[in-house]
Design an enzyme around this catalytic site. Structure first.
Site, short mmCIF file in Angstrom:
data_model
loop_
_atom_site.label_atom_id
_atom_site.label_comp_id
_atom_site.label_asym_id
_atom_site.label_seq_id
_atom_site.Cartn_x
_atom_site.Cartn_y
_atom_site.Cartn_z
N ALA A 135 0.85 -1.19 0.00
CA ALA A 135 0.00 0.00 0.00
C ALA A 135 0.89 1.24 0.00
O ALA A 135 1.45 1.61 1.04
CB ALA A 135 -0.92 -0.01 1.21
N GLU A 138 -1.64 7.10 -2.60
CA GLU A 138 -2.66 7.79 -1.82
C GLU A 138 -3.42 8.76 -2.72
O GLU A 138 -2.99 9.04 -3.84
CB GLU A 138 -2.00 8.58 -0.68
CG GLU A 138 -1.26 7.70 0.31
CD GLU A 138 -0.61 8.50 1.43
OE1 GLU A 138 0.01 7.88 2.31
OE2 GLU A 138 -0.73 9.76 1.42
N THR A 169 -3.19 -3.53 -5.21
CA THR A 169 -3.42 -4.81 -5.88
C THR A 169 -3.50 -5.93 -4.84
O THR A 169 -2.64 -6.04 -3.97
CB THR A 169 -2.30 -5.10 -6.88
OG1 THR A 169 -2.24 -4.05 -7.84
CG2 THR A 169 -2.54 -6.42 -7.61
N ASP A 261 13.39 -2.87 -8.06
CA ASP A 261 14.44 -3.40 -8.94
C ASP A 261 14.22 -4.88 -9.20
O ASP A 261 14.60 -5.40 -10.25
CB ASP A 261 15.82 -3.17 -8.31
CG ASP A 261 16.17 -1.70 -8.17
OD1 ASP A 261 15.50 -0.88 -8.83
OD2 ASP A 261 17.08 -1.37 -7.40
N GLU A 387 3.57 0.08 -10.60
CA GLU A 387 4.99 -0.13 -10.26
C GLU A 387 5.91 0.82 -11.02
O GLU A 387 6.98 0.45 -11.47
CB GLU A 387 5.39 -1.60 -10.47
CG GLU A 387 4.70 -2.51 -9.48
CD GLU A 387 5.42 -3.82 -9.28
OE1 GLU A 387 6.67 -3.83 -9.30
OE2 GLU A 387 4.74 -4.82 -9.08
#
Length: 410
Positions: A135, A138, A169, A261, A387
């Protein structure tokens, strides 16, 4: 030297994973797309059982198996991106619905202590399907993670978390519907910017953590995307990833950012699966209609369709090689911050373009719901957003190549 000649063991594992995608995922793909909040429990339970008995990435417990040893030497991350591409060829939303540690587990692996890794990740070996989630985003903090408003205040032997997180997700499954956890990014001191941000593990069912909304989405509809509210949510002091005594420096923030990464090549692989699904459908349709793509013909004699199809193939392969390279670097202990963003950015662009081009080449049939290609076009765009958006990843690439800091190049 980078060598992408896969072992027979890994090739067989790839075929096995493809069979799962073809026989278990494709048949329910349209139904799950049209029934977004209906969980495919038969599929979920089967995948949970499979994940405990045999790895979809082709790992083996037989130390005497020479091919298994070579597969292991090829690297866990490379094996994972190969498996993910195959699963997402089946259905990327269903892939995201598979119970696993997820991005939250990746954060624990990247920034947690040895004790925390054991405590939080061991639950994924249990009998019941379990999910992890992260999480970060925002309502007022998206790509700019330093703008996070959620707070963490120490109160004796506990942290008290307050804030609202959106677009998580598997947030519903991790926070309420399993014995999983959510890794929450919150600030110890908002005036400190990034230096004040740390990651905290909140176990499912913790009082003060609520799922208030599950999104209706354009794509990846088989997975849940949730809003999570934290109201005076108390968690143990040792649920902060890393040591709670680490001072307010950017090291804590950088430690959790290292998660990406490792996970951006996985996201790139998921995009490749969707792109390849569209590419395969176009190829099969052309073959059925007796249309030959003349690979050896002079460029000036090619039709527009032939040029487009060859370019689609080339772009998918280019994205795949970038993704495999980033995964290979992880497996060989080489810093891949640049390459992880490169493969994620490239794959996001490629899957968006290839799926749109597939719909275009197939005409009204591609635009109709009689084929899955219109769904793949809807599924594709998220690969360019979550991401790290396309813009953020290109910014990271520019910083690494030019040698600028985040303060110098925004």
């Amino acid at each position: 030297m980078i060598d992408f000649e896969l072992s027979e063991f890994t090739r067989n594992a790839r075929k096995m994973t493809h069979m799962v995608a073809e026989q278990m995922m494709r048949p329910i793909s349209r139904h799950c797309d049209e029934h977004e909040h209906e969980k495919p429990w038969d599929f979920i339970n089967t995948m949970w059982s499979v994940s405990k008995s045999t790895s979809m990435t082709g790992s083996s417990t037989d130390g005497k198996d020479k091919e298994a040893k070579r597969a292991a030497s090829e690297g866990r991350t490379l094996a994972m991106v190969i498996a993910v591409e195959e699963l997402c060829w089946g259905d990327v939303g269903l892939y995201l619905s598979i119970p696993n540690p997820g991005l939250g587990g990746a954060a624990v692996s990247a920034a947690g202590t040895a004790e925390q890794k054991e405590r939080f990740l061991s639950r994924f070996k249990g009998d019941k399907p379990t999910w992890g989630a992260m999480a970060i985003t925002e309502p007022s903090a998206g790509s700019d993670s330093a703008a996070i408003q959620a707070t963490a205040k120490r109160d004796g032997d506990h942290w008290v978390l307050n804030g609202t997180k959106i677009f998580c997700t598997s947030g519903l499954m991790a926070a309420e519907k399993s014995e999983g956890f959510v890794v929450v990014w919150a600030s110890l001191d908002r005036s400190a910017g990034r230096a004040g941000i740390r990651a905290f593990v909140v176990d499912a069912g913790t009082p003060g953590m609520y799922v208030t909304k599950v999104e209706d989405k354009l794509g990846i509809r088989a997975s849940d995307t949730a809003t999570i509210v934290l109201e005076d949510c108390r968690i143990p002091l040792d649920n902060i990833l890393g040591s709670p005594e680490v001072p307010k420096t950017s090291q804590g923030f950088k430690g959790v950012m290292a998660t990406f990464d490792a996970t951006r090549p996985i996201v790139a692989a998921s995009a490749l699966g969707v792109a390849r699904a569209a590419l395969d459908l176009v190829r099969d349709t052309l073959k059925e209609r007796g249309i030959e793509v003349r690979y050896g013909a002079p460029p000036q004699t090619l039709t527009a369709l032939e040029r487009d199809f060859m370019e689609m193939e080339a772009q998918v392969q280019a994205a795949r090689l970038l993704t495999w390279r980033a995964a290979w670097m992880i497996d060989n202990g080489i810093k891949n911050n640049l390459e992880a963003s490169m493969c994620k950015a490239k794959a996001g662009l490629v899957v968006t373009w290839v799926t749109q081009k597939a719909v275009e080449l197939l005409g009204p049939l591609g635009y109709s719901r009689s084929l899955l290609v219109e769904k793949w076009m809807r599924d594709a765009k998220i690969s360019d957003i979550y991401e790290g958006t396309q813009q953020i990843n290109q910014l990271i690439i520019a910083r690494r190549i030019l040698g600028y800091s985040s303060e110098a190049l925004r």
